[in-house]
Design a protein around this motif. Structure first.
Motif, PDB file in Angstrom:
ATOM      1  N   SER A 204       9.698 -18.095  38.630  1.00 12.95           N
ATOM      2  CA  SER A 204      10.599 -18.283  37.495  1.00 12.95           C
ATOM      3  C   SER A 204       9.794 -18.670  36.266  1.00 12.95           C
ATOM      4  CB  SER A 204      11.626 -19.385  37.781  1.00 12.95           C
ATOM      5  OG  SER A 204      12.450 -19.060  38.868  1.00 12.95           O
ATOM      6  N   VAL A 205      10.259 -18.235  35.112  1.00 15.24           N
ATOM      7  CA  VAL A 205       9.672 -18.638  33.842  1.00 15.24           C
ATOM      8  C   VAL A 205      10.817 -18.927  32.888  1.00 15.24           C
ATOM      9  CG1 VAL A 205       9.516 -16.270  32.948  1.00 15.24           C
ATOM     10  CG2 VAL A 205       7.983 -18.048  32.062  1.00 15.24           C
ATOM     11  N   GLY A 206      10.637 -19.902  32.005  1.00 19.43           N
ATOM     12  CA  GLY A 206      11.734 -20.252  31.107  1.00 19.43           C
ATOM     13  C   GLY A 206      11.270 -21.051  29.909  1.00 19.43           C
ATOM     14  N   VAL A 207      12.211 -21.297  29.021  1.00 17.00           N
ATOM     15  CA  VAL A 207      11.990 -22.172  27.873  1.00 17.00           C
ATOM     16  C   VAL A 207      13.081 -23.236  27.896  1.00 17.00           C
ATOM     17  CG1 VAL A 207      10.779 -20.508  26.427  1.00 17.00           C
ATOM     18  CG2 VAL A 207      13.266 -20.568  26.374  1.00 17.00           C
ATOM     19  N   ASP A 208      12.676 -24.498  27.717  1.00 18.82           N
ATOM     20  CA  ASP A 208      13.595 -25.629  27.721  1.00 18.82           C
ATOM     21  C   ASP A 208      13.655 -26.252  26.335  1.00 18.82           C
ATOM     22  OD1 ASP A 208      13.758 -25.210  30.438  1.00 18.82           O
ATOM     23  OD2 ASP A 208      12.439 -26.887  30.959  1.00 18.82           O
ATOM     24  N   GLY A 209      14.849 -26.578  25.892  1.00 13.84           N
ATOM     25  CA  GLY A 209      14.972 -27.327  24.655  1.00 13.84           C
ATOM     26  C   GLY A 209      14.401 -28.717  24.828  1.00 13.84           C
ATOM     27  N   GLN A 210      13.674 -29.217  23.815  1.00 11.56           N
ATOM     28  CA  GLN A 210      13.132 -30.568  23.906  1.00 11.56           C
ATOM     29  C   GLN A 210      14.256 -31.581  23.749  1.00 11.56           C
ATOM     30  OE1 GLN A 210       9.742 -32.067  21.896  1.00 11.56           O
ATOM     31  NE2 GLN A 210       8.449 -30.306  22.331  1.00 11.56           N
ATOM     32  N   GLU A 211      14.299 -32.535  24.665  1.00  9.27           N
ATOM     33  CA  GLU A 211      15.273 -33.621  24.631  1.00  9.27           C
ATOM     34  C   GLU A 211      14.776 -34.709  25.553  1.00  9.27           C
ATOM     35  OE1 GLU A 211      18.795 -32.644  27.411  1.00  9.27           O
ATOM     36  OE2 GLU A 211      18.456 -30.765  26.347  1.00  9.27           O
ATOM     37  N   GLN A 212      15.623 -35.664  25.910  1.00  9.72           N
ATOM     38  CA  GLN A 212      15.198 -36.768  26.756  1.00  9.72           C
ATOM     39  C   GLN A 212      14.665 -36.291  28.101  1.00  9.72           C
ATOM     40  OE1 GLN A 212      18.626 -39.282  27.002  1.00  9.72           O
ATOM     41  NE2 GLN A 212      18.179 -40.355  25.101  1.00  9.72           N
ATOM     42  N   ALA A 213      15.037 -35.094  28.508  1.00 14.92           N
ATOM     43  CA  ALA A 213      14.607 -34.587  29.811  1.00 14.92           C
ATOM     44  C   ALA A 213      13.124 -34.255  29.853  1.00 14.92           C
ATOM     45  CB  ALA A 213      15.416 -33.345  30.182  1.00 14.92           C
ATOM     46  N   ASN A 214      12.453 -34.122  28.704  1.00 17.91           N
ATOM     47  CA  ASN A 214      11.055 -33.715  28.754  1.00 17.91           C
ATOM     48  C   ASN A 214      10.148 -34.407  27.734  1.00 17.91           C
ATOM     49  OD1 ASN A 214      11.938 -32.323  26.453  1.00 17.91           O
ATOM     50  ND2 ASN A 214      12.178 -30.395  27.576  1.00 17.91           N
ATOM     51  N   ARG A 215      10.594 -35.517  27.117  1.00 22.17           N
ATOM     52  CA  ARG A 215       9.666 -36.271  26.284  1.00 22.17           C
ATOM     53  C   ARG A 215      10.045 -37.748  26.246  1.00 22.17           C
ATOM     54  NH1 ARG A 215      10.312 -34.529  19.932  1.00 22.17           N
ATOM     55  NH2 ARG A 215      12.304 -35.502  19.460  1.00 22.17           N
ATOM     56  N   THR A 216       9.039 -38.611  26.048  1.00 16.43           N
ATOM     57  CA  THR A 216       9.280 -40.046  25.937  1.00 16.43           C
ATOM     58  C   THR A 216       9.243 -40.417  24.463  1.00 16.43           C
ATOM     59  OG1 THR A 216       6.918 -40.508  26.298  1.00 16.43           O
ATOM     60  CG2 THR A 216       8.351 -40.532  28.225  1.00 16.43           C
ATOM     61  N   GLY A 217       8.137 -40.992  23.982  1.00 18.26           N
ATOM     62  CA  GLY A 217       8.003 -41.353  22.568  1.00 18.26           C
ATOM     63  C   GLY A 217       6.604 -41.043  22.087  1.00 18.26           C
TER      64      GLY A 217
END
Length: 467
Positions: A204-217
């Motif tokens: 599988s390959v994909g693009v995810d929107g950046q949000e709390q699911a993939n970044r801290t601070g």
């Protein structure tokens, strides 16, 4: 003669009237009733929507739980008043939730078209109260875990990332704060494509929107020594995360490798104006390898799940939690305190400074055992190491300090299912933070703590009915 004529005409009229009444009483042919038909194409619980060739299944669960020593779903307190042992912070939290799943599928010349939604209301009690307002209300809201369309190999909408493991962040736990790997149980907005190569091999390959699911601070300048808090200088996302996996499913278990590219983009230097300039964006990455072993000699249905993750500039992939990953650990244990920043990168306010990406690696896993048809248990754990380089450490807290840390977790969960689809679950979790800071810190109310390692415990009791 006229009387005879009147009698004949009256009799004829009566006969006509009676005939009309009898005609009105004749039964009218009823419209055929269209009964709901079972759809066996996609498994149990599906039926055809009347008048269509679309199959639908409606399911979900209702859950009630109480957590002691942590946030809802056995997430041990990691910062805030409760983690600091203040009387303004609760030491338990309750939650009620109902989740509804709606799954529709239609066979077409391009393959099956599927839509899936998982959503429902929940109410969570408050965990922190302000002095003078001890009855602060909790919060209720709608949780949306999934809302996607699948067509010809594509998935559009909100779902688990193409990076996600099949068990998300729960190899054997109901703990929503298990670290050491990724967690997408609340979903992420994405587009992905999956290839099926046969013999259990897929990619599988994909693009995810950046949000709390993939970044801290993103830390700008120094952090507060007593709390670990810092100025978060992440800007609104300018790019998506590019993710993918290669997976092998077999009777003996599963093997998967995942990778992700994550952009770290910063705000302006100080003063924070458009003329101050800003550091150049950097791309971080994460990789995860996972293994599941089935058919163990310990009993039917038993399995082992383990994963290992390495990341630079994307701590969320190794500190995955359900919801937002904390931006700092601030906890006390006796006379010891942990006050540490959690950031994807660090840069200083001085124009010309560059983002220093944070490195981290982690492991987690579980052994799941079925005692019999009604009882099962799982033992789970994780280990995570976070490393700030020399430049980042100096920016965060000056010469001689070391904000690197290790997090260890261990837990035990036991489930009793007295009848089908009804579960009573009890779980206990331990978290240990091994840190390298030295010195003393004033936290609040004149209390003085010494930097040191911290241990905390939490437990949960949950009742869940699936339908």
């Amino acid at each position: 003669m006229s009387k005879i004529k009147s009698l004949v005409l009256g009799s004829a009229a009566a006969i006509v009237a009676i005939g009309g009444a009898q005609a009105a009483d004749l039964p009218v042919k009823a419209k055929a009733v269209e009964y709901v038909k079972v759809c066996s194409l996609y498994g149990a619980g599906f039926y055809y929507i009347p008048g269509t060739d679309t199959c639908i299944r409606i399911g979900g669960y209702l859950r009630a739980e109480v957590t002691v020593g942590g946030n809802a779903s056995d997430n041990t307190f990691q910062n805030g008043d409760s983690a600091l042992g203040l009387r303004t912070g609760n030491q338990y939290q309750t939650r009620g939730r109902i989740m509804v799943n709606i799954d529709t599928r239609t066979a077409t010349e391009y393959g099956v078209v599927r839509t899936f939604g998982a959503f429902g209301p929940q109410f969570t009690s408050a965990t922190s109260n302000t002095p003078g307002a001890p009855d602060t209300q909790g919060n209720g809201g709608m949780r949306v875990e999934a809302a996607f369309v699948q067509f010809a190999g594509f998935t559009f909408g909100r779902s688990a990332s193409a990076y996600a493991l099949p068990w998300n962040g729960a190899p054997g736990n109901i703990n929503s704060g298990l670290m050491g790997g990724p967690n997408y149980d609340a979903g992420v907005n994405n587009i992905q494509y999956t290839w099926q190569f046969g013999n259990g091999i897929s990619a599988s390959v994909g693009v995810d929107g950046q949000e709390q699911a993939n970044r801290t601070g993103l830390a700008l300048g120094a952090f507060t020594l007593a709390t670990g808090a810092y100025t978060n200088a992440y800007v609104a996302p300018n790019s998506v995360d590019v993710v993918g996996n290669i997976r092998l499913d077999q009777a003996w278990g599963l093997l998967q490798f995942s990778a992700a590219a994550h952009q770290v983009d910063a705000s302006y230097y100080i003063p924070a104006t458009a003329t101050s300039g800003h550091p150049g964006d950097k791309w971080g990455f994460a990789v995860t390898g996972a293994l599941q072993l089935k058919n163990l000699p310990t009993g039917p249905g038993d399995d082992i799940k383990i994963s290992g993750t390495y990341t630079e500039g994307a701590l969320r992939y190794v500190l995955g939690q359900s919801g937002a990953t904390p931006l700092n650990f601030n906890m006390v244990d006796g006379s010891s305190i942990v006050a540490l920043p959690v950031a994807d990168g660090v840069y200083s306010a001085t124009p010309g400074s560059a983002i220093q990406l944070t490195k981290a690696y982690g492991l987690n896993g579980a052994f799941n055992h079925n005692w019999n048809r009604n009882w099962s248990s799982s033992i789970f754990g994780s280990y995570t190491h976070v490393d700030y380089n020399g430049t980042a450490s100096f920016t965060l807290c000056g010469a001689g300090c070391n904000p690197d840390f290790n997090v260890s977790q261990l837990g035990l969960s036991t489930t009793w299912k007295p009848v089908k689809d009804l579960a009573f679950i009890a779980e206990g979790s331990w978290i240990h933070i091994d840190q390298n800071m030295t010195g003393a810190a004033i936290v609040s109310a004149g209390r003085t703590f010494t930097y040191g390692d911290v241990d905390r415990f939490s437990g949960i009791f949950r009742v869940q009915r699936n339908f």
